[in-house]
Motif scaffolding. Structure first.
Motif, PDB file in Angstrom:
ATOM      1  N   PHE A  29     -11.912  -1.535  -5.336  1.00 35.02           N
ATOM      2  CA  PHE A  29     -10.888  -2.291  -6.061  1.00 35.02           C
ATOM      3  C   PHE A  29     -11.553  -3.084  -7.180  1.00 35.02           C
ATOM      4  O   PHE A  29     -12.777  -3.240  -7.228  1.00 35.02           O
ATOM      5  CB  PHE A  29     -10.140  -3.240  -5.131  1.00 35.02           C
ATOM      6  N   LEU A  40     -10.609  -3.896   2.513  1.00 37.35           N
ATOM      7  CA  LEU A  40     -10.345  -3.405   1.168  1.00 37.35           C
ATOM      8  C   LEU A  40     -11.631  -2.872   0.535  1.00 37.35           C
ATOM      9  O   LEU A  40     -12.670  -3.519   0.582  1.00 37.35           O
ATOM     10  CB  LEU A  40      -9.765  -4.538   0.313  1.00 37.35           C
ATOM     11  N   ARG A  78      -3.259   3.062  -1.899  1.00 36.43           N
ATOM     12  CA  ARG A  78      -4.450   2.433  -2.476  1.00 36.43           C
ATOM     13  C   ARG A  78      -4.056   1.249  -3.340  1.00 36.43           C
ATOM     14  O   ARG A  78      -3.214   1.361  -4.216  1.00 36.43           O
ATOM     15  CB  ARG A  78      -5.216   3.458  -3.318  1.00 36.43           C
ATOM     16  N   ILE A  79      -4.696   0.093  -3.092  1.00 38.49           N
ATOM     17  CA  ILE A  79      -4.388  -1.114  -3.866  1.00 38.49           C
ATOM     18  C   ILE A  79      -4.964  -0.999  -5.285  1.00 38.49           C
ATOM     19  O   ILE A  79      -4.284  -1.211  -6.273  1.00 38.49           O
ATOM     20  CB  ILE A  79      -4.939  -2.372  -3.169  1.00 38.49           C
ATOM     21  N   VAL A  88     -10.520  -9.261   1.631  1.00 41.73           N
ATOM     22  CA  VAL A  88     -11.309  -8.042   1.817  1.00 41.73           C
ATOM     23  C   VAL A  88     -11.672  -7.850   3.289  1.00 41.73           C
ATOM     24  O   VAL A  88     -11.583  -6.745   3.837  1.00 41.73           O
ATOM     25  CB  VAL A  88     -12.580  -8.095   0.951  1.00 41.73           C
ATOM     26  N   SER A 102      -0.798  -7.331  -6.462  1.00 53.19           N
ATOM     27  CA  SER A 102      -1.207  -5.987  -6.856  1.00 53.19           C
ATOM     28  C   SER A 102      -0.576  -5.633  -8.202  1.00 53.19           C
ATOM     29  O   SER A 102       0.073  -6.466  -8.840  1.00 53.19           O
ATOM     30  CB  SER A 102      -0.738  -4.980  -5.797  1.00 53.19           C
ATOM     31  N   ARG A 159       0.841  -1.209   0.000  1.00 53.93           N
ATOM     32  CA  ARG A 159       0.000   0.000   0.000  1.00 53.93           C
ATOM     33  C   ARG A 159       0.874   1.257   0.000  1.00 53.93           C
ATOM     34  O   ARG A 159       0.578   2.238  -0.683  1.00 53.93           O
ATOM     35  CB  ARG A 159      -0.912  -0.010   1.223  1.00 53.93           C
TER      36      ARG A 159
END
Length: 507
Positions: free
Chosen positions: A255, A252, A174-175, A247, A218, A168
């Motif tokens: 995304f 999360l 932010r992913i 999640v 990612s 991150r």
């Protein structure tokens, strides 16, 4: 002249020869230092011999005699060397290990095993020898195995937390995009249990048992999360559990999940939509409804145009065409048909042509069966050459959907690195806990590999990670004990390639 045993701060003693002149003691020669009484007495004996030999001479003659030759000076220097090791890879990767955040775990065994997996991926027996020979780390094999029995349950969650936090930070907090894919890791055995079993092998190992590894990464291929499944598990059923778990654990939001066509199923899509996830999946045009197939085939094959339509209410199917992909499709089909024509040139199929796997070996074919190739099916199949579809519920432009999907190469490369450079398979462990621990160590090792790769780009070092580690293995770290007993250590960079790696080494 006289002999002095001088105490040092380190607790050792230095044996010296001094001469008193003009009321002041002048050091003539130092014989060395030690904490061992026998060694100190031997140095004092040598000092006595020196005084007996030169003590009666005039001061000037004595000073000439006391001076050492270049060879003696070199011998004295080399005699002070207490250790030479080639641990620059450990210094480089150890620094990265701490920068990522794994050092906060305070787990030296994990540090050693993960670094060794990157530097010299071998069996645990060979790893113990490597750690001792190159890093001067004294582990016993039974200690490693006992550690692995507890690693998975005690560290897996923390390791993934650290990896996600670091990723991150690299991605600006932010992913955004997560890529998911699976691979298989095989064992050099056909033994089965609750975890290991035969299944579809991506390595072509049909006789060995295996496990299925699901990996979430990612952008740029930084690892986020993983899980392992029974070797016979259908890969399409692995995606949702990993994403749901990820999640929930990392809160999360906002995304997009990207996965290949092998994970496309109506059930997976329904579950993704039910959970509110946005997705981009590789499509399987020939599995779509007839109306969608007819629409696709009605499109012109223009490599500069993207076509899309809405299906199932809120999904978009995007279709692209590539001349290069068409040539590949045509080539693969032609090769397969040539094999068929050769195998069945007689126009008959006999028992030797029947697949002998499974229960087919019990088939009895008494008379040859007539066989022919359906030319119409070949023509029909050619209509699909060069066409590729993508299914999404996002509102991204079509070209961006395809660009994001093409990012899947990062997870495919992650598997290549894990299987190749890190040699995650074959797996030689047989208990579930040690298998899980082995994968956990490989996950940390892959994180170190990726971070080193990123640093090389930032530093403008145009070498691969593997090449950098090969160079690092030639770098020597030398430890010398000084006269006062203290030990000084220095890493020597002798060649231009070695000096190139200086920014990676601790200051």
């Amino acid at each position: 002249m006289f002999i002095r045993r001088k105490p040092n701060k380190s607790g050792s003693f230095s044996v010296q020869i001094l001469d008193k002149r003009d009321g002041r003691n002048r050091l003539i020669r130092s014989l060395g230092s030690s904490k061992i009484e026998e060694e100190l007495r031997e140095m004092e004996r040598q000092a006595s011999d020196f005084i007996a030999r030169y003590g009666g001479q005039g001061v000037l003659d004595f000073e000439r005699a006391a001076r050492v030759s270049p060879q003696e000076e070199a011998d004295m220097l080399f005699n002070r060397i207490v250790d030479v090791r080639h641990d620059a890879p450990r210094l480089i990767l150890g620094r990265i290990y701490d920068c990522v955040g794994f050092g906060a775990l305070g787990d030296e065994a994990l540090r050693s095993l993960a670094i060794a997996r990157v530097c010299e991926p071998k069996s645990k027996v060979a790893t113990v020898e490597y750690l001792k020979r190159c890093f001067r780390e004294d582990y016993r094999l039974h200690q490693i195995y006992r550690y692995m029995d507890t690693l998975y349950n005690t560290r897996r969650e923390q390791i993934q937390q650290i990896s996600v936090k670091h990723t991150r930070r690299l991605l600006g907090g932010r992913i955004g995009i997560v890529f998911y894919d699976v691979t298989t890791l095989y064992f050099e055995t056909a033994r089965e249990d609750a975890l290991r079993s035969p299944g579809f092998s991506k390595d072509g190992k049909t006789a060995e048992s295996q496990i299925v590894l699901g990996l979430l990464v990612s952008r740029d291929g930084y690892p986020l999360s993983y899980n392992i499944f029974n070797g016979g598990q259908y890969e399409g059923r692995t995606m949702i559990p990993i994403i749901d778990d990820f999640v929930q654990r990392f809160s999360l939001t906002d995304f997009i999940v990207v996965a290949d066509a092998g994970l496309l199923s109506r059930k997976n899509i329904a579950l993704l939509k039910q959970a509110g996830y946005r997705f981009i999946l590789g499509g399987r045009i020939k599995k779509e409804s007839k109306s969608v197939q007819d629409w696709v085939l009605s499109l012109g094959k223009d490599p500069h145009k993207l076509n899309e339509t809405v299906i199932n209410g809120d999904e978009r199917i995007i279709v692209s065409y590539s001349d290069q992909r068409a040539a590949k499709d045509r080539h693969n089909r032609d090769k397969g048909i040539q094999r068929l024509r050769k195998a069945y040139s007689s126009g008959k199929i006999s028992k030797r042509n029947v697949n002998q796997r499974g229960y087919n070996k019990f088939l009895v074919i008494e008379n040859d069966v007539m066989v022919s190739i359906d030319e119409d099916k070949i023509i029909a199949d050619a209509r699909w050459d060069g066409l590729k579809s993508y299914v999404t519920n996002t509102d991204l432009p079509a070209n961006e959907v395809i660009d994001q999907y093409h990012g899947l190469w990062v997870v495919e490369r992650a598997f290549r690195i894990t299987k190749g450079s890190l040699e995650a398979r074959p797996i030689f462990h047989f208990t579930e806990r040690r298998i899980e621990a082995h994968i956990c160590i490989c996950f940390v090792a892959y994180k170190l590999y990726k971070e080193l790769e990123r640093l090389l780009r930032l530093l403008g070092i145009t070498l691969s990670v593997d090449k950098v580690l090969d160079i690092a293995k030639t770098i020597s770290t030398v430890s010398i004990r000084l006269e006062d007993g203290t030990v000084h250590t220095r890493t020597l960079l002798n060649t231009a390639e070695e000096r190139m790696l200086a920014p990676l080494l601790p200051g």
